[in-house]
Design a protein around this motif. Structure first.
Motif, mmCIF file in Angstrom:
data_model
loop_
_atom_site.group_PDB
_atom_site.id
_atom_site.type_symbol
_atom_site.label_atom_id
_atom_site.label_comp_id
_atom_site.label_asym_id
_atom_site.label_seq_id
_atom_site.Cartn_x
_atom_site.Cartn_y
_atom_site.Cartn_z
ATOM 1 N N VAL A 160 0.842 -1.197 0.000
ATOM 2 C CA VAL A 160 0.000 0.000 0.000
ATOM 3 C C VAL A 160 0.876 1.246 0.000
ATOM 4 N N VAL A 161 0.474 2.223 -0.783
ATOM 5 C CA VAL A 161 1.076 3.551 -0.743
ATOM 6 C C VAL A 161 -0.046 4.506 -0.368
ATOM 7 N N VAL A 162 0.144 5.259 0.709
ATOM 8 C CA VAL A 162 -0.879 6.181 1.182
ATOM 9 C C VAL A 162 -0.433 7.605 0.866
ATOM 10 N N HIS A 163 -1.301 8.348 0.200
ATOM 11 C CA HIS A 163 -1.044 9.751 -0.117
ATOM 12 C C HIS A 163 -2.018 10.602 0.689
ATOM 13 N N ALA A 164 -1.499 11.574 1.419
ATOM 14 C CA ALA A 164 -2.345 12.456 2.217
ATOM 15 C C ALA A 164 -2.956 13.522 1.317
ATOM 16 N N HIS A 165 -4.229 13.806 1.535
ATOM 17 C CA HIS A 165 -4.942 14.867 0.815
ATOM 18 C C HIS A 165 -5.449 15.856 1.843
ATOM 19 N N GLY A 166 -5.350 17.104 1.552
ATOM 20 C CA GLY A 166 -5.857 18.133 2.461
ATOM 21 C C GLY A 166 -4.950 18.249 3.670
ATOM 22 N N ALA A 167 -5.175 19.269 4.453
ATOM 23 C CA ALA A 167 -4.384 19.470 5.661
ATOM 24 C C ALA A 167 -4.895 18.552 6.754
ATOM 25 N N PRO A 168 -4.015 17.880 7.477
ATOM 26 C CA PRO A 168 -4.473 17.025 8.563
ATOM 27 C C PRO A 168 -5.243 17.841 9.591
ATOM 28 N N GLY A 169 -6.393 17.354 9.948
ATOM 29 C CA GLY A 169 -7.188 18.016 10.964
ATOM 30 C C GLY A 169 -8.040 19.153 10.452
ATOM 31 N N ALA A 170 -7.905 19.505 9.199
ATOM 32 C CA ALA A 170 -8.725 20.589 8.663
ATOM 33 C C ALA A 170 -10.159 20.110 8.537
ATOM 34 N N SER A 171 -11.073 20.950 8.904
ATOM 35 C CA SER A 171 -12.468 20.526 8.844
ATOM 36 C C SER A 171 -12.871 20.300 7.402
ATOM 37 N N GLY A 172 -13.455 19.154 7.148
ATOM 38 C CA GLY A 172 -13.893 18.805 5.818
ATOM 39 C C GLY A 172 -12.794 18.223 4.951
ATOM 40 N N GLY A 173 -11.537 18.209 5.421
ATOM 41 C CA GLY A 173 -10.432 17.664 4.642
ATOM 42 C C GLY A 173 -10.442 16.142 4.682
ATOM 43 N N THR A 174 -9.947 15.540 3.626
ATOM 44 C CA THR A 174 -9.875 14.094 3.559
ATOM 45 C C THR A 174 -8.620 13.629 4.274
ATOM 46 N N VAL A 175 -8.718 12.539 5.001
ATOM 47 C CA VAL A 175 -7.578 12.013 5.737
ATOM 48 C C VAL A 175 -6.485 11.567 4.783
ATOM 49 N N GLY A 176 -6.831 10.881 3.718
ATOM 50 C CA GLY A 176 -5.831 10.414 2.786
ATOM 51 C C GLY A 176 -6.431 9.469 1.781
ATOM 52 N N ALA A 177 -5.588 9.038 0.881
ATOM 53 C CA ALA A 177 -6.008 8.084 -0.133
ATOM 54 C C ALA A 177 -5.001 6.950 -0.153
ATOM 55 N N ALA A 178 -5.487 5.751 -0.282
ATOM 56 C CA ALA A 178 -4.631 4.573 -0.302
ATOM 57 C C ALA A 178 -4.615 3.987 -1.700
#
Length: 138
Positions: A59-77
């Motif tokens: 698995v390669v996980v790519h973070a999307h959006g700022a961590p903890g930002a409201s409405g931001g996505t945690v990440g994509a795998a």
């Protein structure tokens, strides 16, 4: 002197000031996502053929959006699953089934988007037909 701790009301009042999305973020390790994906692949494939290795995933996980930002996505795998299948079988249908099940389970258990599940067939195991002798085939 004795120190007086804050009451439950004061703690709740401080928490109400900071929205839940801004309090912190949970990071799930890639290897945990890989284990969940491998388990989901095992569920989708069913029992392994005799002599076959269990499915495993990278698995390669790519973070999307700022961590903890409201409405931001945690990440994509982005997941790559390695399988050994019994043969004869409908390989395309089995791969679609594995892709769908892995994406659903990782999304449900981890909360990540799964835009890609690549399935790699490493080996096919010939299943013996009823009454067929086991051994070498030409």
């Amino acid at each position: 002197m004795t120190a007086v701790s804050e009451g439950a009301e004061a703690v709740a009042a401080r928490r109400a000031v900071v929205p839940p999305a801004d309090r912190g973020a949970t990071r799930i390790a890639d290897r945990v996502v890989a284990k969940i994906a491998a388990q989901a692949a095992r569920e989708a494939v069913g029992p392994a053929a005799p002599g076959a290795n269990q499915p495993h995933a990278t698995v390669v996980v790519h973070a999307h959006g700022a961590p903890g930002a409201s409405g931001g996505t945690v990440g994509a795998a982005h997941i790559r699953v390695h399988l050994e299948l019994d043969y004869p079988t409908d390989i395309g249908a089995r791969c679609r089934q594995v892709r769908r099940h892995v994406a659903e389970r990782v999304g449900a258990l981890v909360g990540m988007d799964v835009p890609e599940v690549a399935v790699q067939i490493e080996r096919l195991h010939r299943t013996a037909a009823h009454g067929e002798a086991h051994g070498r085939t030409r």
